[in-house]
Scaffold this active site. Structure first.
Site, PDB file in Angstrom:
ATOM      1  N   ALA A 149       0.906  -1.160  -0.070  1.00 28.32           N
ATOM      2  CA  ALA A 149       0.127   0.074  -0.045  1.00 28.32           C
ATOM      3  C   ALA A 149       0.948   1.107  -0.079  1.00 28.32           C
ATOM      4  O   ALA A 149       2.262   0.971   0.373  1.00 28.32           O
ATOM      5  CB  ALA A 149      -0.714  -0.002   1.268  1.00 28.32           C
ATOM      6  N   GLY A 184       0.682  -4.801   1.077  1.00 24.26           N
ATOM      7  CA  GLY A 184      -0.466  -5.007   0.089  1.00 24.26           C
ATOM      8  C   GLY A 184      -0.097  -5.652  -1.239  1.00 24.26           C
ATOM      9  O   GLY A 184      -1.061  -6.152  -2.045  1.00 24.26           O
ATOM     10  N   GLU A 216      -0.478  -9.166  -0.542  1.00 22.32           N
ATOM     11  CA  GLU A 216      -1.814  -9.384  -0.408  1.00 22.32           C
ATOM     12  C   GLU A 216      -2.777  -9.422  -1.500  1.00 22.32           C
ATOM     13  O   GLU A 216      -3.520 -10.128  -1.718  1.00 22.32           O
ATOM     14  CB  GLU A 216      -2.335  -8.237   0.755  1.00 22.32           C
ATOM     15  N   GLU A 245       4.477  -5.044   7.425  1.00 18.73           N
ATOM     16  CA  GLU A 245       4.011  -3.871   7.905  1.00 18.73           C
ATOM     17  C   GLU A 245       4.551  -3.777   9.606  1.00 18.73           C
ATOM     18  O   GLU A 245       4.548  -2.457   9.810  1.00 18.73           O
ATOM     19  CB  GLU A 245       2.625  -4.071   8.003  1.00 18.73           C
TER      20      GLU A 245
HETATM   21  N1  CAA Z   1       4.754   3.228  -0.977  1.00 16.17           N
HETATM   22  C1  CAA Z   1       4.950   4.551  -1.362  1.00 16.17           C
HETATM   23  N2  CAA Z   1       6.119   4.354  -2.322  1.00 16.17           N
HETATM   24  C2  CAA Z   1       7.111   3.250  -2.228  1.00 16.17           C
HETATM   25  C3  CAA Z   1       6.479   2.347  -1.294  1.00 16.17           C
HETATM   26  C4  CAA Z   1       5.323   1.903  -0.945  1.00 16.17           C
HETATM   27  N3  CAA Z   1       4.878   0.839  -0.244  1.00 16.17           N
HETATM   28  N4  CAA Z   1       7.481   1.226  -1.821  1.00 16.17           N
HETATM   29  C5  CAA Z   1       8.815   1.904  -2.436  1.00 16.17           C
HETATM   30  N5  CAA Z   1       8.393   3.208  -2.699  1.00 16.17           N
HETATM   31  C6  CAA Z   1       8.947   4.185  -3.199  1.00 16.17           C
HETATM   32  C7  CAA Z   1      10.059   4.762  -2.608  1.00 16.17           C
HETATM   33  O1  CAA Z   1       9.772   5.511  -1.604  1.00 16.17           O
HETATM   34  C8  CAA Z   1      10.879   5.150  -3.719  1.00 16.17           C
HETATM   35  O2  CAA Z   1      10.395   6.609  -4.133  1.00 16.17           O
HETATM   36  P1  CAA Z   1      11.386   7.860  -4.301  1.00 16.17           P
HETATM   37  O3  CAA Z   1      12.447   7.237  -5.440  1.00 16.17           O
HETATM   38  O4  CAA Z   1      10.586   8.977  -4.528  1.00 16.17           O
HETATM   39  O5  CAA Z   1      12.105   7.809  -3.029  1.00 16.17           O
HETATM   40  C9  CAA Z   1      10.736   4.290  -4.961  1.00 16.17           C
HETATM   41  O6  CAA Z   1       9.538   3.374  -4.610  1.00 16.17           O
HETATM   42  C10 CAA Z   1      11.660   3.166  -5.082  1.00 16.17           C
HETATM   43  O7  CAA Z   1      11.954   2.437  -3.753  1.00 16.17           O
HETATM   44  P2  CAA Z   1      13.177   2.357  -2.993  1.00 16.17           P
HETATM   45  O8  CAA Z   1      14.279   3.542  -3.565  1.00 16.17           O
HETATM   46  O9  CAA Z   1      12.827   2.182  -1.573  1.00 16.17           O
HETATM   47  O10 CAA Z   1      13.913   1.128  -3.613  1.00 16.17           O
HETATM   48  P3  CAA Z   1      15.019  -0.031  -3.038  1.00 16.17           P
HETATM   49  O11 CAA Z   1      15.211  -0.874  -4.059  1.00 16.17           O
HETATM   50  O12 CAA Z   1      16.217   0.843  -2.296  1.00 16.17           O
HETATM   51  O13 CAA Z   1      13.854  -0.724  -2.015  1.00 16.17           O
HETATM   52  C11 CAA Z   1      12.271  -2.008  -1.222  1.00 16.17           C
HETATM   53  C12 CAA Z   1      12.971  -1.571  -2.460  1.00 16.17           C
HETATM   54  C13 CAA Z   1      12.746  -2.987  -0.184  1.00 16.17           C
HETATM   55  C14 CAA Z   1      10.930  -2.775  -1.520  1.00 16.17           C
HETATM   56  C15 CAA Z   1      11.591  -0.627  -0.358  1.00 16.17           C
HETATM   57  O14 CAA Z   1      11.279   0.260  -1.389  1.00 16.17           O
HETATM   58  C16 CAA Z   1      10.537  -1.037   0.505  1.00 16.17           C
HETATM   59  O15 CAA Z   1      10.788  -1.264   1.724  1.00 16.17           O
HETATM   60  N6  CAA Z   1       9.327  -0.581   0.375  1.00 16.17           N
HETATM   61  C17 CAA Z   1       8.233  -0.598   1.300  1.00 16.17           C
HETATM   62  C18 CAA Z   1       7.694  -1.801   1.550  1.00 16.17           C
HETATM   63  C19 CAA Z   1       6.551  -1.721   2.688  1.00 16.17           C
HETATM   64  O16 CAA Z   1       6.901  -1.564   3.633  1.00 16.17           O
HETATM   65  N7  CAA Z   1       5.389  -2.293   2.176  1.00 16.17           N
HETATM   66  C20 CAA Z   1       4.274  -2.586   3.093  1.00 16.17           C
HETATM   67  C21 CAA Z   1       3.549  -1.065   2.779  1.00 16.17           C
HETATM   68  S1  CAA Z   1       2.139  -0.959   4.126  1.00 16.17           S
HETATM   69  C22 CAA Z   1       0.914  -1.997   3.618  1.00 16.17           C
HETATM   70  O17 CAA Z   1       1.032  -2.554   2.502  1.00 16.17           O
HETATM   71  C23 CAA Z   1      -0.352  -2.054   4.354  1.00 16.17           C
HETATM   72  C24 CAA Z   1      -1.226  -3.171   4.014  1.00 16.17           C
HETATM   73  O18 CAA Z   1      -1.440  -4.371   4.850  1.00 16.17           O
HETATM   74  C25 CAA Z   1      -2.086  -2.988   2.855  1.00 16.17           C
END
Ligand code: CAA
Length: 260
Positions: free
Chosen positions: A66, A111, A114, A134
């Site tokens: 998400a 998400g 999911e 999360e």
């Molecule tokens: N939401 C918004 N933006 C996101 C995102 C997310 N879930 N995941 C990645 N992005 C964005 C980053 O902010 C980044 O944007 P900018 O260039 O503007 O900074 C871009 O995508 C590229 O990401 P990274 O630079 O972080 O890429 P990376 O290769 O270094 O890392 C990753 C990859 C490990 C997947 C890392 O992006 C990450 O940990 N993302 C978040 C994963 C996460 O926590 N997901 C759960 C979200 S909460 C949820 O989903 C609740 C639910 O149950 C529904």
């Protein structure tokens, strides 16, 4: 409807839906959900389509979760009053009776994992990574991660994933039963589309009922499930496609389906 965050392309009897926010690793914001609701409704309504495939654009991610940026400053009352995330189940999973496959290319986190688990089954690329991270954000899965993951891989692994936030690679996901098969990234889309074509070529009522039957297994007791299965089997024996299917088998030819 025109879409900004997803791509929708009908290829014969298969609908291909691509999450298209590669710069945000296909993070799932409210607009993505709204567009997916439209796309799945159109898929469901179009009698020429028999199966859908959902995938992510780019090679890095199916969906990294998400949209954290959308959620960061949102007050808790808004999440509750909007019943945030409810649309995924109520307006996509429950309303899509036709089969659909998730072709997971790269990260499927939060998400994203999911959403993949909402599909009828998952085909993963070798670089796929699944996780429910999360907890690291101070929350917990909100779109079915704790429930569908536990059903897919069992309590121990689901607890491990949810409590540590660690990622599971494609090989572990296949061993655990989370995905039906793993293919090289270069072959993923072709493999998923070919599989979807096979399903789209099946008698449509039988396809919907097979899907319903397997889903019932996760909702009920064995006795009730077996009864429901027998009843569905018996209902299908009244269909024109059953008569055609069995006749075609005897005549050693492919069946021609009417969907009734
Ligand atoms: N939401 C918004 N933006 C996101 C995102 C997310 N879930 N995941 C990645 N992005 C964005 C980053 O902010 C980044 O944007 P900018 O260039 O503007 O900074 C871009 O995508 C590229 O990401 P990274 O630079 O972080 O890429 P990376 O290769 O270094 O890392 C990753 C990859 C490990 C997947 C890392 O992006 C990450 O940990 N993302 C978040 C994963 C996460 O926590 N997901 C759960 C979200 S909460 C949820 O989903 C609740 C639910 O149950 C529904």
């Amino acid at each position: 409807m025109s879409y900004e965050m997803i791509l929708v392309e009908n290829r014969g009897a298969v609908c291909l839906i691509t999450l298209n926010r590669p710069q945000a690793l296909n993070a799932l914001n409210s607009q993505v959900l709204a567009e997916l609701i439209e796309a799945f409704a159109a898929f469901e309504a179009d009698a020429s389509l028999g199966c859908a495939v959902i995938t992510g654009s780019g090679e890095k991610a199916f969906a990294a979760g998400a949209d954290i940026k959308e959620m960061a400053d949102k007050p808790a009352a808004d999440f509750f009053n909007e019943d945030f995330f409810s649309g995924w189940t109520s307006q996509i999973v429950k309303t899509t009776r036709k089969p659909w496959i998730a072709a997971v290319n790269g990260f499927a986190l939060g998400g994203g994992c999911e959403l993949a688990m909402m599909a009828d089954f998952i085909i993963a690329s070798e670089n796929a990574k699944f996780g429910q991270p999360e907890i690291k954000l101070g929350v917990a899965p909100g779109m079915g991660g704790s429930q569908r993951l536990a059903r897919a891989v069992g309590k121990s692994k689901a607890m491990d994933m949810c409590l540590t936030g660690r990622m599971m690679d494609a090989a572990e996901a296949e061993r655990s039963g989370l995905v039906s098969r793993v293919v090289p990234l270069a072959d993923l889309l072709a493999d998923a589309l070919k599989t979807a074509e096979i399903i789209a070529g099946m008698p449509p009522m039988a396809a919907k009922m097979n899907k319903e039957m397997v889903n019932i297994a996760f909702e009920t007791t064995l006795d009730h499930g077996l009864l429901a299965e027998r009843r569905m089997f018996q209902v299908l024996t009244a269909s024109e496609d059953k008569a055609e299917g069995m006749k075609a088998f005897v005549e050693k030819r492919a069946g021609v389906w009417k969907g009734r």
